[in-house]
Write a protein that holds these residues in place. Structure first.
Motif, PDB file in Angstrom:
ATOM      1  N   MET A  51       0.840  -1.193   0.000  1.00 24.79           N
ATOM      2  CA  MET A  51       0.000   0.000   0.000  1.00 24.79           C
ATOM      3  C   MET A  51       0.883   1.253   0.000  1.00 24.79           C
ATOM      4  O   MET A  51       2.018   1.238   0.441  1.00 24.79           O
ATOM      5  CB  MET A  51      -0.910   0.013   1.220  1.00 24.79           C
ATOM      6  CG  MET A  51      -1.849  -1.189   1.331  1.00 24.79           C
ATOM      7  SD  MET A  51      -3.024  -1.317  -0.035  1.00 24.79           S
ATOM      8  CE  MET A  51      -2.301  -2.674  -0.975  1.00 24.79           C
TER       9      MET A  51
ATOM     10  N   TYR B 251      -6.592   1.939   2.984  1.00 21.21           N
ATOM     11  CA  TYR B 251      -5.347   2.223   2.273  1.00 21.21           C
ATOM     12  C   TYR B 251      -5.669   2.530   0.814  1.00 21.21           C
ATOM     13  O   TYR B 251      -6.508   1.868   0.198  1.00 21.21           O
ATOM     14  CB  TYR B 251      -4.402   1.022   2.334  1.00 21.21           C
ATOM     15  CG  TYR B 251      -3.752   0.813   3.672  1.00 21.21           C
ATOM     16  CD1 TYR B 251      -2.751   1.672   4.118  1.00 21.21           C
ATOM     17  CD2 TYR B 251      -4.125  -0.247   4.495  1.00 21.21           C
ATOM     18  CE1 TYR B 251      -2.148   1.483   5.352  1.00 21.21           C
ATOM     19  CE2 TYR B 251      -3.524  -0.451   5.724  1.00 21.21           C
ATOM     20  CZ  TYR B 251      -2.537   0.419   6.150  1.00 21.21           C
ATOM     21  OH  TYR B 251      -1.948   0.230   7.381  1.00 21.21           O
TER      22      TYR B 251
ATOM     23  N   VAL C   8      -7.176  -2.870   3.739  1.00 24.47           N
ATOM     24  CA  VAL C   8      -6.628  -3.089   2.396  1.00 24.47           C
ATOM     25  C   VAL C   8      -7.760  -3.383   1.420  1.00 24.47           C
ATOM     26  O   VAL C   8      -8.468  -4.379   1.574  1.00 24.47           O
ATOM     27  CB  VAL C   8      -5.608  -4.241   2.404  1.00 24.47           C
ATOM     28  CG1 VAL C   8      -5.148  -4.564   0.988  1.00 24.47           C
ATOM     29  CG2 VAL C   8      -4.407  -3.886   3.274  1.00 24.47           C
TER      30      VAL C   8
END
Length: 437
Positions: free
Chosen positions: A104, A112, A173
């Motif tokens: 990320m 992210y 994520v």
């Protein structure tokens, strides 16, 4: 049995052991098959590994396969890959670690992001496991941790057993789905625990692989799930048909959305059972899809040119829901949702987070008009046919914001059947208990 240490693997977490691991797999396959052992107590840095037919990659306890961060180590953009293999397995109580957070670029507190500025280098995130066109596939007992993108992506595969697998991803994520059966048949997923910053288990028919045909005969049982999107889902990618799918005896906790059928393409969905499921949902940051709906069934066009597929013959039975929203069902006037039954479903709705509620979320497509204000309703249905509500109850908690509304709201619903439906308005002075239009 083939030990990767015998082929030169170091297991020091710094030396790239991909060549040694691949040599062991290749030699095992050339000899007719067997078990390739990733020895315990070591960390093996590696890029892409290609599994072969009749090989069991066995990751012993304390062993970690650690993803390389170099994009050149992934010629096919996948960490663990198999193509048109048969009788292939990944087993053991060891770990595959994708180092997802390290791929990320920007931490936006609740998600992210991957920076796409003109002067930045191209984004790269490998998929964790990608099996294409395989038969007789087994995943057993291993832990998959911190995937950078989709975790276990199975494409055009047949006869799949996934059992006792732990997928532990970072909930910030994006796109790190847990398990994605895509154009697959005869799939059994049982006794898994999944935490994913996107959908936990999502059945797909994605466009690039449409030549593999329909998805059918999928059973998911005994799983515990935490998701920053939907825990159990069919779609949104759906260019071929889905049929004969069962989700049973699962617990969904701290998720943006519980059970979802999201048709946005031309594939039809039929013969789907959700049963014996406990759901806990909550509102969260808007970049993640979902507005705390425990049950979500939609068939809407992805674009003006799309004619979305039909959703029909769907059952939700013995479902206990607690969260910040109710059931959401929506088709189109030309293509209504057909033959959906909610039976013995308890909906307890209460405000529990700081995030804005009173919203409908019909993304994708990702446009502003597809998230809009609407009172929170116990059961909301629009453009549906043959909807049956049996032993469904709506209970409002003590914390009731002004946008909490009716127990039941119906728009253009034909052939409605209700039996022992109970529920009052959250605010009787402002909303009726039942709205029919």
């Amino acid at each position: 049995m083939w030990e990767i240490l015998d082929f030169g693997a170091k297991g020091d977490g710094e030396t790239n052991d991909a060549s040694a691991i691949q040599q062991a797999i290749d030699r095992c396959a050339e000899s007719g098959g067997g078990r390739v052992v990733v020895g315990g107590g070591r960390t093996y840095l590696t890029g892409q590994i290609n599994l072969k037919s009749h090989v069991d990659l066995h990751i012993e306890g304390g062993a970690i396969l650690l993803a390389s961060k170099d994009p050149q180590d992934y010629p096919d953009k996948a960490f663990l890959r198999a193509f048109e293999a048969e009788n292939v397995a990944v087993t053991g109580i060891g770990e595959i670690n994708g180092r997802g957070v390290e791929f990320m670029r920007e931490d936006h507190r609740y998600i992210y992001w991957l920076r796409r500025a003109p002067d930045s280098e191209p984004d790269f995130r490998p998929q964790m496991i990608s099996f294409i066109g395989c038969r007789n596939v087994t995943f057993h007992d291993l832990t998959i941790r911190d995937t950078p993108a989709w975790g276990l992506h199975l494409i055009g595969c047949e006869d799949i057993l996934i059992q006792g697998v732990r997928i532990l991803n970072n909930l910030k994520v994006p796109n790190c789905d847990g398990i994605d059966p895509d154009h697959c048949r005869n799939v059994r997923i049982n006794n898994c625990h999944i935490e994913a910053g996107d959908d936990c288990i999502v059945v797909k028919n994605s466009r690039p692989y449409r030549h593999y045909g329909i998805t059918e005969n999928i059973i998911v049982t005994g799983c515990t799930l935490v998701s920053t999107s939907a825990a159990l889902k069919i779609g949104t990618e759906g260019v071929n048909d889905f049929r004969n799918i069962i989700f049973d005896s699962c617990i969904i906790d701290r998720s943006n959305r519980g059970m979802a059928i999201q048709v946005r393409d031309e594939g039809n969905v039929e013969n789907v059972l959700f049963s014996n499921i406990v759901v806990n949902t909550r509102l969260f940051y808007d970049d993640w899809w979902g507005k705390a709906e425990p049950i979500y069934v939609t068939s809407l066009p992805r674009s003006p040119e799309t004619v979305p597929g039909k959703v029909r013959h769907v059952r939700f039975s013995n479902i206990f829901c607690r969260g910040e929203n109710g059931v959401f069902i929506q088709g189109t006037p030309e293509n209504p949702i057909e033959d959906v039954v909610l039976e013995t479903v308890r909906l307890e709705i209460e405000k529990t987070t700081k995030w804005m509620g009173g919203l409908h979320d019909i993304r994708p497509p990702e446009i502003k008009e597809n998230v809009y204000h609407h009172p929170t309703v116990g059961v909301f249905a629009k453009n549906a046919r043959s909807l049956k509500l049996r032993n469904v109850s709506v209970i409002w908690g003590a914390n009731r914001p002004d946008y909490f509304g009716s127990a039941l709201e119906l728009h253009m619903v034909k052939n409605l059947e209700t039996e022992n439906f109970t529920g009052e308005s959250a605010h009787p002075d402002r909303f009726p208990a039942v709205v029919k239009r």
